[in-house]
Design an enzyme around this catalytic site. Structure first.
Site, PDB file in Angstrom:
ATOM      1  N   LYS A  49      21.262 -36.028   0.994  1.00 42.01           N
ATOM      2  CA  LYS A  49      21.757 -34.572   1.113  1.00 42.01           C
ATOM      3  C   LYS A  49      21.125 -33.935   2.126  1.00 42.01           C
ATOM      4  O   LYS A  49      19.602 -34.011   2.342  1.00 42.01           O
ATOM      5  CB  LYS A  49      21.502 -33.715  -0.221  1.00 42.01           C
ATOM      6  CG  LYS A  49      21.737 -32.506  -0.289  1.00 42.01           C
ATOM      7  CD  LYS A  49      21.656 -32.106  -1.729  1.00 42.01           C
ATOM      8  CE  LYS A  49      20.340 -31.191  -1.776  1.00 42.01           C
ATOM      9  NZ  LYS A  49      20.257 -30.131  -1.352  1.00 42.01           N
ATOM     10  N   ASP A  76      24.786 -29.700   1.675  1.00 44.92           N
ATOM     11  CA  ASP A  76      24.800 -28.550   0.661  1.00 44.92           C
ATOM     12  C   ASP A  76      24.422 -27.384   1.603  1.00 44.92           C
ATOM     13  O   ASP A  76      23.197 -27.022   1.485  1.00 44.92           O
ATOM     14  CB  ASP A  76      23.587 -29.306  -0.005  1.00 44.92           C
ATOM     15  CG  ASP A  76      23.189 -28.057  -1.200  1.00 44.92           C
ATOM     16  OD1 ASP A  76      24.027 -27.407  -1.643  1.00 44.92           O
ATOM     17  OD2 ASP A  76      21.981 -28.339  -1.778  1.00 44.92           O
ATOM     18  N   LYS A  78      26.126 -24.417   0.440  1.00 43.04           N
ATOM     19  CA  LYS A  78      26.503 -23.711  -0.692  1.00 43.04           C
ATOM     20  C   LYS A  78      27.087 -22.447  -0.070  1.00 43.04           C
ATOM     21  O   LYS A  78      26.594 -21.237  -0.211  1.00 43.04           O
ATOM     22  CB  LYS A  78      25.174 -23.180  -1.535  1.00 43.04           C
ATOM     23  CG  LYS A  78      24.505 -24.382  -2.200  1.00 43.04           C
ATOM     24  CD  LYS A  78      23.311 -23.456  -3.046  1.00 43.04           C
ATOM     25  CE  LYS A  78      22.466 -24.720  -3.641  1.00 43.04           C
ATOM     26  NZ  LYS A  78      21.599 -25.618  -2.674  1.00 43.04           N
ATOM     27  N   ASP A  81      31.061 -16.447   0.558  1.00 37.70           N
ATOM     28  CA  ASP A  81      31.708 -15.278   1.444  1.00 37.70           C
ATOM     29  C   ASP A  81      32.996 -14.899   1.294  1.00 37.70           C
ATOM     30  O   ASP A  81      33.612 -15.488   0.338  1.00 37.70           O
ATOM     31  CB  ASP A  81      31.386 -15.946   3.160  1.00 37.70           C
ATOM     32  CG  ASP A  81      31.216 -14.909   3.943  1.00 37.70           C
ATOM     33  OD1 ASP A  81      31.798 -13.751   3.936  1.00 37.70           O
ATOM     34  OD2 ASP A  81      29.968 -14.955   4.789  1.00 37.70           O
ATOM     35  N   THR A 135      19.673 -24.337 -10.863  1.00 37.37           N
ATOM     36  CA  THR A 135      18.718 -25.096 -11.779  1.00 37.37           C
ATOM     37  C   THR A 135      17.137 -24.395 -11.709  1.00 37.37           C
ATOM     38  O   THR A 135      16.498 -24.572 -12.488  1.00 37.37           O
ATOM     39  CB  THR A 135      18.515 -26.424 -11.555  1.00 37.37           C
ATOM     40  OG1 THR A 135      18.247 -26.779 -10.013  1.00 37.37           O
ATOM     41  CG2 THR A 135      19.595 -27.293 -12.021  1.00 37.37           C
ATOM     42  N   ARG A 229      12.106 -33.409  -3.767  1.00 36.72           N
ATOM     43  CA  ARG A 229      10.455 -33.522  -3.394  1.00 36.72           C
ATOM     44  C   ARG A 229       9.851 -34.779  -4.292  1.00 36.72           C
ATOM     45  O   ARG A 229       8.861 -35.323  -3.697  1.00 36.72           O
ATOM     46  CB  ARG A 229       9.740 -32.341  -3.783  1.00 36.72           C
ATOM     47  CG  ARG A 229      10.029 -31.208  -2.805  1.00 36.72           C
ATOM     48  CD  ARG A 229       9.828 -29.825  -3.230  1.00 36.72           C
ATOM     49  NE  ARG A 229      10.988 -29.283  -4.291  1.00 36.72           N
ATOM     50  CZ  ARG A 229      10.853 -28.186  -4.976  1.00 36.72           C
ATOM     51  NH1 ARG A 229      10.025 -27.532  -4.759  1.00 36.72           N
ATOM     52  NH2 ARG A 229      11.937 -28.025  -5.576  1.00 36.72           N
TER      53      ARG A 229
HETATM   54  O1  C5P Z   1      12.870 -31.202  -4.582  1.00 34.16           O
HETATM   55  P1  C5P Z   1      14.072 -30.993  -5.526  1.00 34.16           P
HETATM   56  O2  C5P Z   1      14.404 -32.385  -6.397  1.00 34.16           O
HETATM   57  O3  C5P Z   1      13.849 -29.822  -6.594  1.00 34.16           O
HETATM   58  O4  C5P Z   1      15.447 -30.666  -4.763  1.00 34.16           O
HETATM   59  C1  C5P Z   1      16.582 -30.214  -5.487  1.00 34.16           C
HETATM   60  C2  C5P Z   1      17.550 -30.001  -4.230  1.00 34.16           C
HETATM   61  O5  C5P Z   1      18.911 -29.675  -5.079  1.00 34.16           O
HETATM   62  C3  C5P Z   1      17.251 -29.033  -3.583  1.00 34.16           C
HETATM   63  O6  C5P Z   1      17.612 -29.497  -1.960  1.00 34.16           O
HETATM   64  C4  C5P Z   1      18.037 -27.729  -4.044  1.00 34.16           C
HETATM   65  O7  C5P Z   1      18.400 -27.100  -2.803  1.00 34.16           O
HETATM   66  C5  C5P Z   1      19.231 -28.563  -4.488  1.00 34.16           C
HETATM   67  N1  C5P Z   1      19.834 -27.734  -5.588  1.00 34.16           N
HETATM   68  C6  C5P Z   1      19.245 -27.401  -6.637  1.00 34.16           C
HETATM   69  N2  C5P Z   1      19.979 -26.773  -7.767  1.00 34.16           N
HETATM   70  C7  C5P Z   1      21.215 -26.186  -7.551  1.00 34.16           C
HETATM   71  C8  C5P Z   1      21.927 -26.686  -6.504  1.00 34.16           C
HETATM   72  C9  C5P Z   1      21.090 -27.459  -5.413  1.00 34.16           C
HETATM   73  O8  C5P Z   1      17.993 -27.640  -6.854  1.00 34.16           O
HETATM   74  N3  C5P Z   1      21.896 -25.532  -8.439  1.00 34.16           N
END
Ligand code: C5P
Length: 249
Positions: A49, A76, A78, A81, A135, A229
């Protein structure tokens, strides 16, 4: 009759056990850092991603270099607009070579429909996914945004937005693992569920709120889980990715 029954049971089982795929979120400013993580992880993972951080630092080249490594890319960004701007943006995003692109469902039905229709004409194979409720938000923070004082839950709002996205022809949604069942019931088995907020039991939660382990999300029927992460900040990204793959398999 017996043979038919066995065959249909087999089909049902295959359908129920669809394979969950891992998407590794390369959230970094450094393109060399991102590509080195993808390289260290190797052939085990197909999907990566590219999010706002990497894209704003390096632009389409980040997607192109991953594509030239044979990877699939979820871009990603998002988008949220007016319909014309979003439909032009998703077409430009598809030109980078991305295989999956997303927009915010809260941008509305017209925005999503115009974007999907534009993409269908130019790049029909690119998946267009709608973000429902982030999330990192829980029920309370959602109610604050919506200015509601009742018991409205993020699950209810996710289900509502997923139905809107499905009605206008989007390919799936981003949601938390807690909402998989409710979305499946509302939108059917072909609707793609992309699930971030995934944490192996031994890793830190960071800013995520509605989280779940890889195995639980896979068992509930996620098509894709997104993990950032816990993999990218580990000293050994390949071994964390490996253990997540073992869990979801
Ligand atoms: O580091 P982590 O596992 O929390 O990363 C989750 C990834 O998913 C991030 O890049 C974040 O932008 C993306 N994301 C999210 N929740 C959403 C949509 C995308 O955490 N609803």
């Amino acid at each position: 009759y017996k043979l038919n029954k066995v065959f249909f049971l087999y089909l049902y089982k295959m359908k129920a056990q669809k394979q969950t795929q891992l998407i590794v979120a390369l959230d970094t400013n450094s393109i060399e850092g991102a590509l080195s993580i993808a390289d260290r992880i190797g052939n085990k993972v197909d999907w990566f991603k590219v999010g706002k951080q990497l894209f704003c630092s390096h632009g389409p080249i980040a997607v192109k270099r991953l594509k030239s490594m044979g990877k699939k890319v979820f871009l990603d960004l998002k988008f949220h607009d007016i319909p014309n701007t979003v439909s032009q943006a998703v077409c430009a995003a598809a030109e980078t070579g991305a295989d999956m692109i997303n927009v915010h469902a809260s941008g509305g039905s017209e925005m999503m429909k115009v974007a999907k229709d534009a993409l269908k004409k130019k790049n029909p194979d690119v998946l267009l996914i709608a973000v429902t409720v982030l999330t990192s938000m829980d029920d309370e923070s959602l109610r604050l945004v919506l200015d509601r004082n009742d018991n409205y839950t993020s699950a209810q709002h996710v289900s509502h937005l997923a139905k809107l996205a499905k009605t206008v022809g989007l390919d799936g949604v981003v949601a938390s693992a807690h909402e998989i069942e409710i979305i499946r019931n509302a939108c059917g088995s072909n609707f793609k569920l992309v699930i971030p907020g995934i944490r192996p039991s031994d890793s830190s939660i960071n800013d995520q709120k509605r989280i779940m382990t890889p195995a639980e999300a896979a068992l509930r029927g996620a098509d894709f889980i997104v993990v950032g992460r816990p993999i990218t900040q580990s000293a050994d990204p390949a071994s964390v990715a490996d253990s997540i793959l073992r869990e979801i398999n």
